[in-house]
Enzyme design. Structure first.
Site, PDB file in Angstrom:
ATOM      1  N   GLU A 115     -32.282  20.808   9.884  1.00  0.00           N
ATOM      2  CA  GLU A 115     -33.160  21.601   8.550  1.00  0.00           C
ATOM      3  C   GLU A 115     -31.348  22.357   8.262  1.00  0.00           C
ATOM      4  O   GLU A 115     -31.476  21.855   6.353  1.00  0.00           O
ATOM      5  CB  GLU A 115     -34.064  22.572   8.600  1.00  0.00           C
ATOM      6  CG  GLU A 115     -34.247  23.096   7.706  1.00  0.00           C
ATOM      7  CD  GLU A 115     -35.372  23.994   7.297  1.00  0.00           C
ATOM      8  OE1 GLU A 115     -35.931  24.310   7.689  1.00  0.00           O
ATOM      9  OE2 GLU A 115     -35.744  25.031   6.646  1.00  0.00           O
ATOM     10  N   ARG A 166     -38.948  19.923   3.551  1.00  0.00           N
ATOM     11  CA  ARG A 166     -37.871  20.195   3.179  1.00  0.00           C
ATOM     12  C   ARG A 166     -36.870  18.993   2.983  1.00  0.00           C
ATOM     13  O   ARG A 166     -35.562  18.874   3.200  1.00  0.00           O
ATOM     14  CB  ARG A 166     -36.976  20.647   4.551  1.00  0.00           C
ATOM     15  CG  ARG A 166     -38.066  21.914   4.748  1.00  0.00           C
ATOM     16  CD  ARG A 166     -37.384  23.019   4.346  1.00  0.00           C
ATOM     17  NE  ARG A 166     -37.897  24.114   4.697  1.00  0.00           N
ATOM     18  CZ  ARG A 166     -39.690  24.313   4.730  1.00  0.00           C
ATOM     19  NH1 ARG A 166     -40.398  23.885   4.156  1.00  0.00           N
ATOM     20  NH2 ARG A 166     -40.077  25.834   4.924  1.00  0.00           N
ATOM     21  N   SER A 176     -33.686  29.044   9.827  1.00  0.00           N
ATOM     22  CA  SER A 176     -35.009  28.029  10.761  1.00  0.00           C
ATOM     23  C   SER A 176     -32.975  26.973  11.127  1.00  0.00           C
ATOM     24  O   SER A 176     -32.843  26.452   9.591  1.00  0.00           O
ATOM     25  CB  SER A 176     -35.351  27.310  10.559  1.00  0.00           C
ATOM     26  OG  SER A 176     -37.208  28.386  10.808  1.00  0.00           O
TER      27      SER A 176
HETATM   28  C1  LIG Z   1     -33.043  34.672   7.153  1.00  0.00           C
HETATM   29  C2  LIG Z   1     -33.121  33.613   6.092  1.00  0.00           C
HETATM   30  C3  LIG Z   1     -34.247  32.905   5.747  1.00  0.00           C
HETATM   31  C4  LIG Z   1     -34.697  31.540   5.490  1.00  0.00           C
HETATM   32  N1  LIG Z   1     -35.660  31.370   5.668  1.00  0.00           N
HETATM   33  C5  LIG Z   1     -36.161  30.124   4.451  1.00  0.00           C
HETATM   34  C6  LIG Z   1     -37.849  30.246   4.595  1.00  0.00           C
HETATM   35  O1  LIG Z   1     -38.665  31.133   4.827  1.00  0.00           O
HETATM   36  N2  LIG Z   1     -37.566  28.421   4.039  1.00  0.00           N
HETATM   37  C7  LIG Z   1     -36.796  27.725   3.610  1.00  0.00           C
HETATM   38  O2  LIG Z   1     -37.160  27.112   3.181  1.00  0.00           O
HETATM   39  N3  LIG Z   1     -35.931  27.874   3.982  1.00  0.00           N
HETATM   40  C8  LIG Z   1     -35.812  29.471   4.179  1.00  0.00           C
HETATM   41  N4  LIG Z   1     -34.298  29.334   4.576  1.00  0.00           N
HETATM   42  C9  LIG Z   1     -33.286  29.005   4.226  1.00  0.00           C
HETATM   43  C10 LIG Z   1     -32.424  28.476   2.649  1.00  0.00           C
HETATM   44  O3  LIG Z   1     -32.899  29.756   2.534  1.00  0.00           O
HETATM   45  C11 LIG Z   1     -33.197  27.348   2.122  1.00  0.00           C
HETATM   46  O4  LIG Z   1     -32.996  26.376   2.612  1.00  0.00           O
HETATM   47  C12 LIG Z   1     -32.749  27.610   0.440  1.00  0.00           C
HETATM   48  O5  LIG Z   1     -33.326  27.009  -0.530  1.00  0.00           O
HETATM   49  C13 LIG Z   1     -31.150  27.618   0.396  1.00  0.00           C
HETATM   50  O6  LIG Z   1     -30.492  27.185  -1.081  1.00  0.00           O
HETATM   51  P1  LIG Z   1     -29.154  27.991  -1.004  1.00  0.00           P
HETATM   52  O7  LIG Z   1     -29.032  28.446  -2.622  1.00  0.00           O
HETATM   53  O8  LIG Z   1     -28.940  29.119  -0.597  1.00  0.00           O
HETATM   54  O9  LIG Z   1     -28.385  26.447  -0.970  1.00  0.00           O
HETATM   55  P2  LIG Z   1     -27.067  26.438  -0.503  1.00  0.00           P
HETATM   56  O10 LIG Z   1     -27.635  26.412   1.410  1.00  0.00           O
HETATM   57  O11 LIG Z   1     -26.141  26.442  -1.377  1.00  0.00           O
HETATM   58  O12 LIG Z   1     -27.116  24.104  -0.274  1.00  0.00           O
HETATM   59  C14 LIG Z   1     -28.393  23.675   0.084  1.00  0.00           C
HETATM   60  C15 LIG Z   1     -27.928  22.110  -0.155  1.00  0.00           C
HETATM   61  O13 LIG Z   1     -28.836  22.242  -1.422  1.00  0.00           O
HETATM   62  C16 LIG Z   1     -27.871  21.978  -2.217  1.00  0.00           C
HETATM   63  N5  LIG Z   1     -27.691  22.629  -3.546  1.00  0.00           N
HETATM   64  C17 LIG Z   1     -27.867  23.769  -3.962  1.00  0.00           C
HETATM   65  N6  LIG Z   1     -28.012  23.973  -5.360  1.00  0.00           N
HETATM   66  C18 LIG Z   1     -27.879  23.046  -6.402  1.00  0.00           C
HETATM   67  C19 LIG Z   1     -28.026  21.824  -7.193  1.00  0.00           C
HETATM   68  N7  LIG Z   1     -27.950  23.777  -8.167  1.00  0.00           N
HETATM   69  N8  LIG Z   1     -28.387  21.276  -7.772  1.00  0.00           N
HETATM   70  C20 LIG Z   1     -28.314  20.426  -6.687  1.00  0.00           C
HETATM   71  N9  LIG Z   1     -28.076  20.098  -4.966  1.00  0.00           N
HETATM   72  C21 LIG Z   1     -27.995  21.435  -4.831  1.00  0.00           C
HETATM   73  C22 LIG Z   1     -26.218  22.273  -1.796  1.00  0.00           C
HETATM   74  O14 LIG Z   1     -25.221  21.526  -1.725  1.00  0.00           O
HETATM   75  C23 LIG Z   1     -26.771  21.711  -0.306  1.00  0.00           C
HETATM   76  O15 LIG Z   1     -26.744  20.350  -0.229  1.00  0.00           O
HETATM   77  C24 LIG Z   1     -33.457  30.915   4.991  1.00  0.00           C
HETATM   78  C25 LIG Z   1     -32.144  30.960   5.502  1.00  0.00           C
HETATM   79  C26 LIG Z   1     -31.888  32.432   5.801  1.00  0.00           C
HETATM   80  C27 LIG Z   1     -30.711  32.340   5.782  1.00  0.00           C
END
Ligand SMILES: Cc1cc2nc3c(=O)[nH]c(=O)nc-3n(C[C@H](O)[C@H](O)[C@H](O)COP(=O)(O)OP(=O)(O)OC[C@H]3O[C@@H](n4cnc5c(N)ncnc54)[C@H](O)[C@@H]3O)c2cc1C
Length: 294
Positions: free
Chosen positions: A283, A164, A213
């Protein structure tokens, strides 16, 4: 001429999976990549910038985010086959669609993305992973932009990738990536996706607002096991509650504030440290300003 939408004082609770967060001063929804680059070029150099995907790994505080938020979800949504084993994916494509698209092209290796409820840009920023799979081992190269709207093409080798964690290139954001997969079998991929989604539904509170998480797993252990061992399942502050189904999830039972969630995160971390001597690292990323007290 800009073609995207610029929204003022936009409530961010509608853009985060915890359903909390105050106002963004400005939120830009680009029409496409070119439009995003034009928008970046139009910004004054001192403007503070924040990138938002699907907000599924973010706790946005109740005071919101100053400056400009760029939201890529459903905006940078290009996805296509480059050749037999490579695909091009833009940052705003939901991970679930990436998994499905690769499966339909008989490309194996992206199935684990199916249950990650974020954009592919967020997965690149977080090195998202699940069930033994991780984002960056699939990446050949990425295209990024800096804050002036200049595009850079970078190989995966330019980044230091960990659990991560993605480091090595500062002040650039992901526009798109080229993934390298293995030619395989569509039916097998579909079955794999189905099995992974079932596993997730059985062990995670996916119907309640959460951020997945909250804490990273410490080496050789699971944050959920430690939190449960401290008797914290069901522990509640206002509308924020440690999930009974998965102790590393904090769910919004309805009407939670970001402050309540953040306070619960600190409570859990302090209690695990006090009872078990383990220091849990979040995380989820906590961003924005605290609410102004009346
Ligand atoms: C029910 C649930 C289950 C989940 N299961 C998992 C899992 O199994 N594994 C896992 O790893 N995660 C999991 N997550 C967490 C999350 O989905 C991941 O971390 C996901 O990759 C975040 O993507 P996002 O588009 O929502 O990013 P955001 O939450 O919008 O942003 C997260 C970070 O990424 C940055 N960011 C976003 N887009 C960009 C871009 N284009 N360029 C640079 N930086 C950027 C943001 O500035 C921020 O710092 C889960 C979440 C939920 C709600």
């Amino acid at each position: 001429m800009l073609r995207g939408e610029l929204l003022l004082d936009e409530p961010l609770n509608e853009y985060t999976s915890w359903r909390v967060g105050g106002l963004a001063d400005r939120l830009y929804l680009p029409a496409d990549q070119e439009d995003l680059l034009s928008f970046l070029r139009s910004l004054p150099p001192e403007e503070s910038l924040f990138w938002l995907g699907l907000g599924s790994n973010l706790l946005v505080r109740d005071g919101g985010i100053r400056g400009t938020v760029i939201c890529t979800k459903n905006r940078l949504k290009g996805m296509r086959l480059i050749d037999e084993e490579r695909v091009y994916i833009e940052a705003g494509v939901p991970c679930a669609l990436v998994a499905r698209f690769c499966a339909e092209q008989s490309l194996n290796g992206a199935e684990f993305l199916a249950g990650i409820p974020g954009t592919f840009g967020g997965a690149l920023a977080m090195n998202a992973g699940a069930f033994g799979g991780e984002t960056w081992p699939l990446v050949g190269k990425v295209w990024t932009t800096d804050r002036c709207g200049t595009v850079h093409e970078r190989s995966a080798a330019e980044y230091q990738i960990g659990y991560r964690s993605v480091k090595g290139v500062e002040d650039e954001w992901f526009l798109a990536a080229e993934l390298r997969l293995v030619l395989g079998d569509t039916a097998l991929s579909r079955e794999h996706i189905k099995a992974l989604l079932a596993k997730r539904a059985a062990s995670q509170p996916i119907s309640q607002p959460s951020c997945g998480s909250v804490f990273r797993n410490p080496p050789g252990d699971h944050a959920a096991r430690l939190i449960e061992a401290c008797g914290l399942k069901g522990h509640r502050i206002g509308g924020a509650c440690v999930s009974e189904k998965h102790a590393n999830f904090i769910v919004n039972l309805g009407g939670a504030t970001a402050l309540e969630i953040e306070t619960l995160i600190h409570t859990v971390r302090d209690e695990v440290s006090k009872q078990l001597g383990v220091s849990l690292e979040p995380e989820v990323r906590v961003v924005g300003e605290p609410a102004v007290q009346p």
